[in-house]
Design a protein around this motif. Structure first.
Motif, short mmCIF file in Angstrom:
data_model
loop_
_atom_site.label_atom_id
_atom_site.label_comp_id
_atom_site.label_asym_id
_atom_site.label_seq_id
_atom_site.Cartn_x
_atom_site.Cartn_y
_atom_site.Cartn_z
N PRO A 279 -33.53 10.68 -16.67
CA PRO A 279 -32.24 10.27 -17.22
C PRO A 279 -31.27 9.67 -16.21
O PRO A 279 -30.49 8.79 -16.53
CB PRO A 279 -31.68 11.56 -17.82
N TYR A 280 -31.30 10.17 -14.97
CA TYR A 280 -30.44 9.61 -13.93
C TYR A 280 -31.08 9.92 -12.59
O TYR A 280 -31.67 10.98 -12.40
CB TYR A 280 -29.02 10.21 -13.97
N ASP A 281 -30.96 9.00 -11.65
CA ASP A 281 -31.51 9.23 -10.33
C ASP A 281 -30.55 8.71 -9.28
O ASP A 281 -29.84 7.72 -9.49
CB ASP A 281 -32.86 8.52 -10.19
N PHE A 282 -30.54 9.38 -8.17
CA PHE A 282 -29.78 8.90 -7.02
C PHE A 282 -30.67 7.97 -6.21
O PHE A 282 -31.82 7.73 -6.57
CB PHE A 282 -29.30 10.08 -6.17
N TYR A 283 -30.16 7.43 -5.15
CA TYR A 283 -30.87 6.41 -4.39
C TYR A 283 -32.01 7.02 -3.60
O TYR A 283 -31.83 7.95 -2.82
CB TYR A 283 -29.90 5.70 -3.45
N GLY B 299 -32.66 13.17 -10.81
CA GLY B 299 -33.97 13.15 -10.18
C GLY B 299 -35.01 14.03 -10.87
O GLY B 299 -36.11 14.20 -10.34
N LYS B 300 -34.69 14.55 -12.05
CA LYS B 300 -35.61 15.45 -12.75
C LYS B 300 -36.30 14.71 -13.88
O LYS B 300 -35.68 14.38 -14.89
CB LYS B 300 -34.86 16.67 -13.27
N LYS B 301 -37.58 14.47 -13.70
CA LYS B 301 -38.36 13.73 -14.68
C LYS B 301 -39.02 14.71 -15.64
O LYS B 301 -39.73 15.61 -15.23
CB LYS B 301 -39.43 12.89 -13.96
N ARG B 302 -38.77 14.49 -16.91
CA ARG B 302 -39.36 15.36 -17.94
C ARG B 302 -40.51 14.62 -18.60
O ARG B 302 -40.40 13.45 -18.94
CB ARG B 302 -38.29 15.71 -18.98
#
Length: 431
Positions: A358-362, A397-400
């Motif tokens: 859903p959202y990731d940092f660099y 950074g959490k991929k489901r």
């Protein structure tokens, strides 16, 4: 007056259920909308097979593309006279926003997987090829089609321009979340877009959000998270996609083996042979595909006939949760059992996986690295969103990933109870 500066005598307005009105004043935008390659998008659904789950999801790539254009148009009005914004890029942004989905094919993602195609390649081919779209863009300047293609391809030198169309908070996502929520009838995709547009600011290479707008962005990210798992990855929709994919695989295999079709797949021939030219691609839309499915429902091949009837009449596969790391022995046994009872496991036992970040940092250097959302702090500094928001930090950074196994329960239950494998199949499937 140069073509790029030409304005319509009277502003054209499209009524829109999401944005209320979509405004067109530039002659080039009006001409692009009228081009046959853009009108084709009326015949490509925005959400593929989702209509079998949410009956209202009949909207097209056409109205989504208009929506992305409208959001960018409104962003650029707010950017006028702001530092770091080059007003000369205005028309380029509008054209790229309007044309960003131009290359989508019928039931796009399922179709692409079967034939190993990429809609982004066809978007560039339409923009740069022998098309009405290219002719219109070339009237602005000979290199203008390439510039539009570069923005969509994320290779344009001005990263600020690219970020309007493709980033973790861009016009594309802001439109499809709201539009898809509207047409599916769910509430998850709604967020305060008006607030986000007001607090967007251009910096050197990206769009940032004023720190005071952080909560609106949190709402946007959570809306996206919910839409993916409640709508885009809905298991019933995925069942329809599984059957759709298996139909195309079966037809391709039969064609390769020299099967004598009652109704020849003329429109698919170049796809089966791996020599798809642009005109072949543009001729194939969802109306054509669905027509073929109805015709193939009368073929002699039992598998093709069955799959087409299932897709056309919504007789979908059932599913169970599937963990590929557990009970592998049982799952592999299923393949043998299916084949033993005459259910070809290649077509009737299908693992399907969905995953989302859903959202990731660099993460520099990683594949598909994402530029994060930055907040513009009161002192002028930029701060990455997840460092300021506890809500976003929790999902960063959490991929489901979700795995399901699809199968025709009705066909299994129709087997005679005298067939010993039937009981074992139902037992493994938890039925």
């Amino acid at each position: 007056m140069a073509y790029k500066d030409e304005q319509l005598h009277e502003e054209k307005v499209f009524k829109d259920p999401v944005h209320r009105y979509i405004h067109v004043r530039d002659q080039v935008i009006w001409d692009l909308i009228g081009a046959k390659e853009f009108q084709r998008l009326r015949r490509i659904k925005q959400l593929g097979t989702t209509y079998v789950t949410f009956h209202g999801a009949e909207h097209s790539r056409f109205n989504h593309s208009l929506g992305v254009y409208e959001i960018v148009r409104r962003i650029l009005i707010n950017f006028e006279n702001r530092p770091n914004w080059n007003q000369e890029e205005r028309l380029l942004c509008l054209c790229a926003a309007l044309l960003h989905d131009l290359g989508h094919g019928p039931f796009s993602h399922s179709f692409e997987k079967v034939f190993k195609l990429d809609h982004e390649d066809y978007t560039r081919a339409i923009i740069l090829g022998d098309t009405e779209i290219c002719q219109i863009l070339s009237r602005i300047s000979p290199d203008f089609p390439q510039k539009v293609a570069d923005v969509i391809n994320k290779t344009y030198p001005d990263k600020l321009v690219v970020s309007l169309i493709s980033s973790q908070i861009d016009a594309d996502r802001m439109d499809y979340l709201q539009r898809d929520a509207y047409y599916t009838g769910v509430s998850y995709g709604h967020f305060d877009m008006e607030r986000i547009l007001r607090v967007m600011r251009p910096v050197e290479d990206q769009v940032v959000i004023k720190e005071s707008g952080m909560h609106a962005v949190e709402d946007y990210i959570m809306s996206r998270y919910q839409m993916y798992w409640q709508v885009y990855f809905h298991p019933v929709t995925r069942s329809a996609e599984v059957i759709l994919s298996k139909i195309l695989h079966r037809v391709k295999r039969l064609y390769t083996e020299g099967y004598a079709f009652k109704f020849e797949p003329i429109h698919f021939r170049s796809f089966f042979e791996g020599e798809v030219d642009l005109q072949d691609y543009l001729r194939l839309d969802e109306a054509v595909v669905l027509f073929y499915f109805q015709q193939w429902a009368e073929e002699d091949d039992a598998i093709l006939k069955d799959l087409c009837l299932r897709f056309t009449n919504r007789q979908l596969f059932k599913y169970v949760q599937y963990n590929p790391n557990l009970q592998m022995k049982d799952w592999m046994e299923l393949y043998r059992l299916f084949d033993a009872v005459g259910l070809d496991s290649e077509y009737y036992l299908v693992e399907d996986s969905s995953s989302d970040l859903p959202y990731d940092f660099y993460r520099p250097g990683e594949e598909e690295e994402r530029v994060p959302i930055h907040l513009l702090m009161p002192n002028g500094d930029l701060r990455e969103l997840s460092r300021q928001s506890e809500i976003v930090e929790a999902i960063s950074g959490k991929k489901r990933t979700d795995h399901k196994l699809y199968f025709p329960l009705d066909s299994i239950e129709a087997l005679s109870d005298d067939i010993p494998e039937k009981k074992k199949i139902l037992e493994i499937l938890g039925r």
